[in-house]
Write a protein that holds these residues in place. Structure first.
Motif, PDB file in Angstrom:
ATOM      1  N   GLN A 148       7.166 -35.065  11.007  1.00 27.98           N
ATOM      2  CA  GLN A 148       7.037 -36.449  10.552  1.00 27.98           C
ATOM      3  C   GLN A 148       6.571 -36.502   9.100  1.00 27.98           C
ATOM      4  OE1 GLN A 148       4.520 -37.924  13.873  1.00 27.98           O
ATOM      5  NE2 GLN A 148       5.920 -39.646  13.898  1.00 27.98           N
ATOM      6  N   ARG A 149       5.604 -35.640   8.763  1.00 27.03           N
ATOM      7  CA  ARG A 149       5.112 -35.623   7.384  1.00 27.03           C
ATOM      8  C   ARG A 149       6.228 -35.235   6.421  1.00 27.03           C
ATOM      9  NH1 ARG A 149       1.511 -31.463   7.189  1.00 27.03           N
ATOM     10  NH2 ARG A 149       1.282 -31.133   9.427  1.00 27.03           N
TER      11      ARG A 149
ATOM     12  N   ALA B 244       8.666 -38.112   5.981  1.00 23.91           N
ATOM     13  CA  ALA B 244       8.139 -39.161   5.106  1.00 23.91           C
ATOM     14  C   ALA B 244       8.250 -38.754   3.639  1.00 23.91           C
ATOM     15  CB  ALA B 244       6.689 -39.457   5.474  1.00 23.91           C
TER      16      ALA B 244
ATOM     17  N   SER C  41      -1.774 -42.841   8.391  1.00 27.52           N
ATOM     18  CA  SER C  41      -2.557 -41.804   9.061  1.00 27.52           C
ATOM     19  C   SER C  41      -3.118 -40.788   8.075  1.00 27.52           C
ATOM     20  CB  SER C  41      -1.696 -41.097  10.109  1.00 27.52           C
ATOM     21  OG  SER C  41      -1.271 -42.007  11.102  1.00 27.52           O
TER      22      SER C  41
ATOM     23  N   VAL D  19      -1.066 -35.655  12.130  1.00 30.16           N
ATOM     24  CA  VAL D  19       0.314 -36.132  12.017  1.00 30.16           C
ATOM     25  C   VAL D  19       1.234 -34.931  12.173  1.00 30.16           C
ATOM     26  CG1 VAL D  19       1.972 -37.388  10.595  1.00 30.16           C
ATOM     27  CG2 VAL D  19      -0.459 -37.903  10.400  1.00 30.16           C
TER      28      VAL D  19
ATOM     29  N   VAL E 184       3.171 -42.701   8.527  1.00 26.68           N
ATOM     30  CA  VAL E 184       2.588 -41.421   8.107  1.00 26.68           C
ATOM     31  C   VAL E 184       1.551 -41.651   7.008  1.00 26.68           C
ATOM     32  CG1 VAL E 184       3.100 -39.200   7.031  1.00 26.68           C
ATOM     33  CG2 VAL E 184       4.610 -40.095   8.799  1.00 26.68           C
ATOM     34  N   HIS E 185       1.851 -42.536   6.067  1.00 29.79           N
ATOM     35  CA  HIS E 185       0.896 -42.805   4.990  1.00 29.79           C
ATOM     36  C   HIS E 185      -0.399 -43.374   5.559  1.00 29.79           C
ATOM     37  CE1 HIS E 185      -1.050 -44.988   1.702  1.00 29.79           C
ATOM     38  NE2 HIS E 185      -0.439 -44.162   0.881  1.00 29.79           N
TER      39      HIS E 185
END
Length: 369
Positions: free
Chosen positions: A116-117, A120, A40, A112, A37-38
């Motif tokens: 998912q964000r 994370a 992206s 994203v 995630v980071h």
């Protein structure tokens, strides 16, 4: 149900009260999700760049065609100068354009998924509550009383940097700021010319509930960042995709975490229908589970160790009958029939003795004729 662990509130005058640990700080930590995630999200701040539209084409050049024993690349016209007759336009030419010139309409941003964000961010928050991960990331928290570190809500009313520094010193967090100051170095490369002249480490992240001057108080301290608890960002919680940012919470922000992210069974009040992700396994100490009396009482005893070859030995079925019979079971029947047929054959007839050699007199008569 067991009571949740508590965290003390540390002020300039010492520990004053305690708060229950928010559920989000016990969420599962997924390094792979945070890294993906980071990677992206970090792409979404990029500025578009491209070479000029007419770069490499700012000359009049035409091919000489065939029949002149030169390549058909366009060539600069005219005469009286070195430039005339030189190849132009192509990416292999001096002064020509690059191959596939870059365009500003490249796909710069990456979408994203929201869940998912959130996963994370939740993982990064949980990692910030583990002293071992905070130390491993390089923060100087050896003298800090407790991680996570919570300070009174009165800190949100600070307006002077001097008061903010005094607060950091009182909770033994100023060592991390000194580390940032000592790490300031000139950037290698062209970034020096592009308003990115220096680079330095990251310091504490101060999370507040309501800005009553706290942003102005902390904004000029090297490496210290300030963020609202409702707008926590993965790029600040896990810089570079590395978990374990040193976070300083105000009491109001710490109390609000359960409302912002919810718990494992109660949905969030601010994020519609969102509950915290559950861990794949409740007790991560697998060795202790396996060695427990409950498990050991029902499993069968371990058998003898069998040393297997590190490789599979290739055996020829034409020579090795066991392998042949395993590949072709009917071969055993054929072999048995051959043996029976060989036993039924009659005994071989006795060969007649060879005749005597011709006499010397016969050979003499034969050769004299």
């Amino acid at each position: 149900m067991a009571s949740r662990p508590t965290v003390s509130v540390h002020g300039a005058e010492g520990s004053t009260s305690s708060l229950p640990l928010p559920a989000v700080l016990t969420a599962p930590i997924r390094l792979d999700v945070v890294a993906a995630v980071h990677k992206s999200i970090a792409k979404n701040k990029r500025q578009a760049y491209a070479v000029a539209e007419n770069a490499g084409h700012q000359t009049s050049a035409e091919s000489w065609g065939t029949g002149r024993a030169v390549a058909r690349i366009p060539r600069v016209g005219g005469g009286g100068t070195h430039r005339s007759g030189q190849a132009a336009f192509g990416n292999m030419c001096r002064g020509g354009r690059m191959f596939a010139p870059t365009k500003t309409w490249r796909k710069w941003h990456v979408k994203v998924n929201q869940n998912q964000r959130r996963f994370a961010v939740v993982s990064a928050l949980a990692a910030s509550a583990l002293p071992s991960l905070v130390l491993a990331r390089g923060h100087r928290v050896e003298q800090v009383s407790e991680v996570p570190l919570v300070v009174p809500s009165s800190v949100e009313s600070l307006t002077k940097t001097k008061a903010a520094v005094e607060l950091l010193k009182s909770v033994q967090a100023y060592t991390d700021v000194v580390k940032v100051s000592n790490s300031r170095k000139l950037r290698a490369g062209k970034g020096k010319l592009r308003n990115r002249r220096h680079r330095q480490r990251r310091g504490p992240l101060v999370v507040y509930d309501e800005d009553k001057g706290i942003v102005k108080a902390f904004r000029n301290i090297p490496g210290v960042e300030v963020v609202n608890v409702r707008r926590l960002n993965l790029l600040q919680l896990a810089p570079g995709g590395h978990l374990g940012r040193f976070v300083i919470w105000t009491e109001g922000a710490f109390k609000l975490l359960d409302d912002v992210y919810g718990t494992f069974d109660k949905p969030s009040a601010l994020k519609k229908g969102y509950t915290l992700p559950t861990a794949k396994i409740a007790n991560p100490d697998v060795t202790r589970i396996i060695n427990s009396d409950e498990i050991q009482s029902v499993i069968r005893p371990a058998g003898p160790k069998i040393a297997k070859r590190p490789f599979t030995q290739k055996k020829n079925p034409l020579r090795n009958k066991a392998v042949l019979f395993r590949l072709n079971p009917y071969a055993k029947t054929l072999r048995r029939q051959e043996i029976i047929r060989s036993q039924k054959k009659p005994a071989a007839t006795k060969k007649s003795a060879p005749k005597e050699k011709a006499s010397a007199k016969f050979l003499e008569t034969l050769l004299s004729a």
